[in-house]
Scaffold this active site. Structure first.
Site, mmCIF file in Angstrom:
data_model
loop_
_atom_site.group_PDB
_atom_site.id
_atom_site.type_symbol
_atom_site.label_atom_id
_atom_site.label_comp_id
_atom_site.label_asym_id
_atom_site.label_seq_id
_atom_site.Cartn_x
_atom_site.Cartn_y
_atom_site.Cartn_z
ATOM 1 C CG ASP A 93 -23.755 10.043 15.655
ATOM 2 O OD1 ASP A 93 -24.322 11.043 16.282
ATOM 3 O OD2 ASP A 93 -22.838 10.257 14.896
ATOM 4 C CG ASP A 128 -24.124 16.750 17.784
ATOM 5 O OD1 ASP A 128 -24.755 15.552 17.515
ATOM 6 O OD2 ASP A 128 -22.988 16.805 17.252
ATOM 7 C CB ALA A 196 -17.888 19.635 13.484
ATOM 8 C CB CYS A 279 1.228 -4.909 8.432
ATOM 9 S SG CYS A 279 0.140 -5.199 9.499
ATOM 10 C CB CYS A 281 -2.132 -7.888 10.938
ATOM 11 S SG CYS A 281 -2.546 -7.805 9.228
ATOM 12 C CB CYS A 284 0.488 -8.122 6.480
ATOM 13 S SG CYS A 284 -0.770 -6.793 6.193
HETATM 14 N N1 GUN Z 1 -19.957 11.952 13.742
HETATM 15 C C1 GUN Z 1 -18.547 12.733 13.320
HETATM 16 N N2 GUN Z 1 -18.772 14.015 13.504
HETATM 17 C C2 GUN Z 1 -20.055 14.064 14.591
HETATM 18 C C3 GUN Z 1 -20.535 15.277 15.320
HETATM 19 O O1 GUN Z 1 -20.019 16.321 15.273
HETATM 20 N N3 GUN Z 1 -21.700 14.993 15.859
HETATM 21 C C4 GUN Z 1 -22.212 13.730 15.875
HETATM 22 N N4 GUN Z 1 -23.377 13.384 16.477
HETATM 23 N N5 GUN Z 1 -21.781 12.621 15.073
HETATM 24 C C5 GUN Z 1 -20.568 13.031 14.407
HETATM 25 ZN ZN ZN Z 2 -1.524 -6.159 8.240
#
Ligand code: GUN
Ligand code: ZN
Length: 504
Positions: A93, A128, A196, A279, A281, A284
């Site tokens: 990211d 973005d 978002a 659970c 797993c 657990c």
């Molecule tokens: N991580 C969570 N939401 C977003 C987003 O809207 N844009 C980017 N680039 N990373 C994110």
């Molecule tokens: Zn578990």
């Protein structure tokens, strides 16, 4: 975009696909979960995520690496795959999320994309602007224009065979989301995160999540891989997959573990509230809640993070199996019972039945009617559309009971679908498993099916024989259709009563 994504199977708008990530030289099967790896805090080592949890792809924050001197030099010299000891695909990211949380970041799209490329990222992200929900339309549109400029710039940056994300923004304005998606799809970029969403997810606004994803999907081609950015709670994966999301990233597994929160597919529990660990797993199965409570903090955090990861990956496998069997919507329906906000999400999905119908397979395992929400499934809509094209002639009895020779034909009636010729009885979805004790929505949909058939065949005489439908459903049957209750008002039988219309 290139030909990096291929869909293998559909169920509703959900799909099993293959995302080819050329730079990592791997193919990732979708729906896929990308665990978030924090460059500074590795609660579970990426090598273990690959070997023990089956992670094929992960996501880490390029901006945090860029901003931290040690990690940055190491990432640049060794590359991300060596740094994390991870041979699958790595997405990075850009710092946009930090931008949305803290208001500014000190890097631009070209610089951060080149950096992501230089550290060996397989899928990079431009800067973005994650416009939050409910802002003014003007703000949403202005910020979207900036995001779109950056996507266009990103398409020009020299990034070799790194794939590049094209985030879709537009706040809570479906038309802006749809336009954003269409413009993003029109660039040369490769993967399409719906952005978002974190504020909506944190507030359990799953109906708005569904409407937003639906809008984005309308602007994207079917061959676009779609990432639901920031969505890591397994309770909503089935819902999001059914709407057409292919990728999820989970920071939740680690963030929740940090404050003793325990993920389940029905919601979140606090460790202190658990007398049992519900659970299967390995964590657990081999610990009691008391044992976890009395571990030292780091150990408890790691064990809870592992449980959270097991549950999260387990749900992805369950979803893929459901797509293969054609019962994804039954799974969504089960998940919708975990929390009222999930029910809102599932009801919102019902509003998009027409959109889901476009990719929903013609036949699957038997349709299970499980609640009033089943009445809004795309299969019901498709049957109603089909009713308008069926040949009908003469005097036709539409009946929940046996055929009656006094009519030219006797069609069956099965709520929620409505009427159909008897020889379609074994054909999907009309071979549905339906409970004996139906709800009003099933009858209402069946009545609408009768109305649709009657409207398409004004010259045919229809009579409806029903098993005591509620008045509100019968009110939806047009006047021109005679109705009677089976076994009570037998229109041609001995003398047992009158037709509904006369009795009323
Ligand atoms: N991580 C969570 N939401 C977003 C987003 O809207 N844009 C980017 N680039 N990373 C994110
Ligand atoms: Zn578990």
């Amino acid at each position: 975009m290139g030909d990096w994504f291929e869909v293998r199977d559909y169920d509703a708008a959900g799909r099993i696909g293959e995302l080819t990530v050329p730079r990592a030289d791997v193919t990732v099967e979708t729906p896929a979960l990308l665990p978030v790896v924090n460059p500074h805090v590795r609660t579970v080592e990426p090598a273990r995520m690959e070997a023990e949890f089956g992670a094929e792809i992960l996501i880490t924050n390029g901006y945090i690496l860029y901003g931290s001197d040690d990690a940055r030099e190491q990432a640049l010299s060794d590359g991300l795959h060596d740094l994390y000891d991870f041979s699958g695909a790595i997405m990075t990211d850009s710092g946009s999320f930090q931008l949305s949380e803290y208001g500014e970041i000190d890097v631009d799209t070209r610089e951060i994309l080149e950096f992501q490329h230089d550290i060996g990222s397989d899928i990079g992200t431009p800067v973005d602007i994650p416009t939050p929900p409910d802002v003014s339309r003007e703000q949403a549109a202005d910020e979207l224009a900036t995001t779109q400029e950056r996507l266009e710039l990103a398409a020009e940056v020299e990034t070799g065979d790194m794939l590049v994300n094209a985030p879709v923004q537009g706040s809570t304005y479906p038309d802006l989301r749809e336009r954003a998606a269409r413009e993003a799809y029109g660039t040369d970029l490769d993967v399409f995160p719906v952005g978002a969403m974190v504020p909506l997810l944190n507030d359990y606004r799953f109906d708005d999540v569904v409407d937003t994803v639906a809008a984005a999907k309308r602007g994207l081609g079917a061959d676009a891989p779609v990432h639901l950015f920031g969505a890591g709670h397994p309770m909503m994966f089935a819902l999001a997959v059914a709407m057409g999301c292919d990728l999820f990233d989970s920071a939740a597994y680690a963030l929740y573990a940090r404050d003793d929160r325990y993920l389940t597919v029905r919601g979140t529990e606090h460790l202190e509230d658990l007398d049992y660990l519900p659970c299967e797993c390995p964590i657990c199965a081999s610990h009691t809640p008391d044992e976890l409570e009395t571990c030292d903090d780091a150990e408890r955090e790691r064990l809870l993070a592992e449980h959270n990861l097991h549950v999260t990956f387990g749900e992805i496998r369950r979803i893929k199996q459901a797509i293969r069997q054609g019962n994804l919507l039954e799974l969504v329906e089960a998940r919708a019972r975990g929390h009222p906000a999930m029910l809102d999400g599932y009801r919102a999905l019902g509003d998009h039945a027409e959109q889901l119908e476009a990719t929903d397979p013609a036949t699957k395992d038997a349709f299970f009617y499980l609640s009033g929400e089943s009445a809004a499934r795309p299969e019901v809509l498709r049957h109603h559309q089909r009713l308008e094209r069926l040949d009908a002639d003469g005097e036709i009895l539409l009946t929940e009971g046996d055929p009656n020779a006094a009519y030219d034909e006797s069609w069956r009636v099965v709520p929620p679908f409505g009427p159909f010729p008897r020889d379609l009885s074994e054909v999907y979805p009309l071979n549905a498993e339906v409970p004996e004790r139906l709800d009003e929505r099933a009858y209402a949909q069946a009545a609408d099916g009768v109305a649709r058939l009657a409207a398409a065949n004004p010259d045919v005489d229809f009579t409806l024989g029903h098993t005591g439908w509620p008045a509100r459903a019968l009110d939806r049957v047009p006047e021109a259709v005679d109705t009677y209750e089976l076994g009570v008002d037998d229109a041609f039988g001995d003398d047992e009563g009158e037709a509904d219309d006369e009795r009323a």
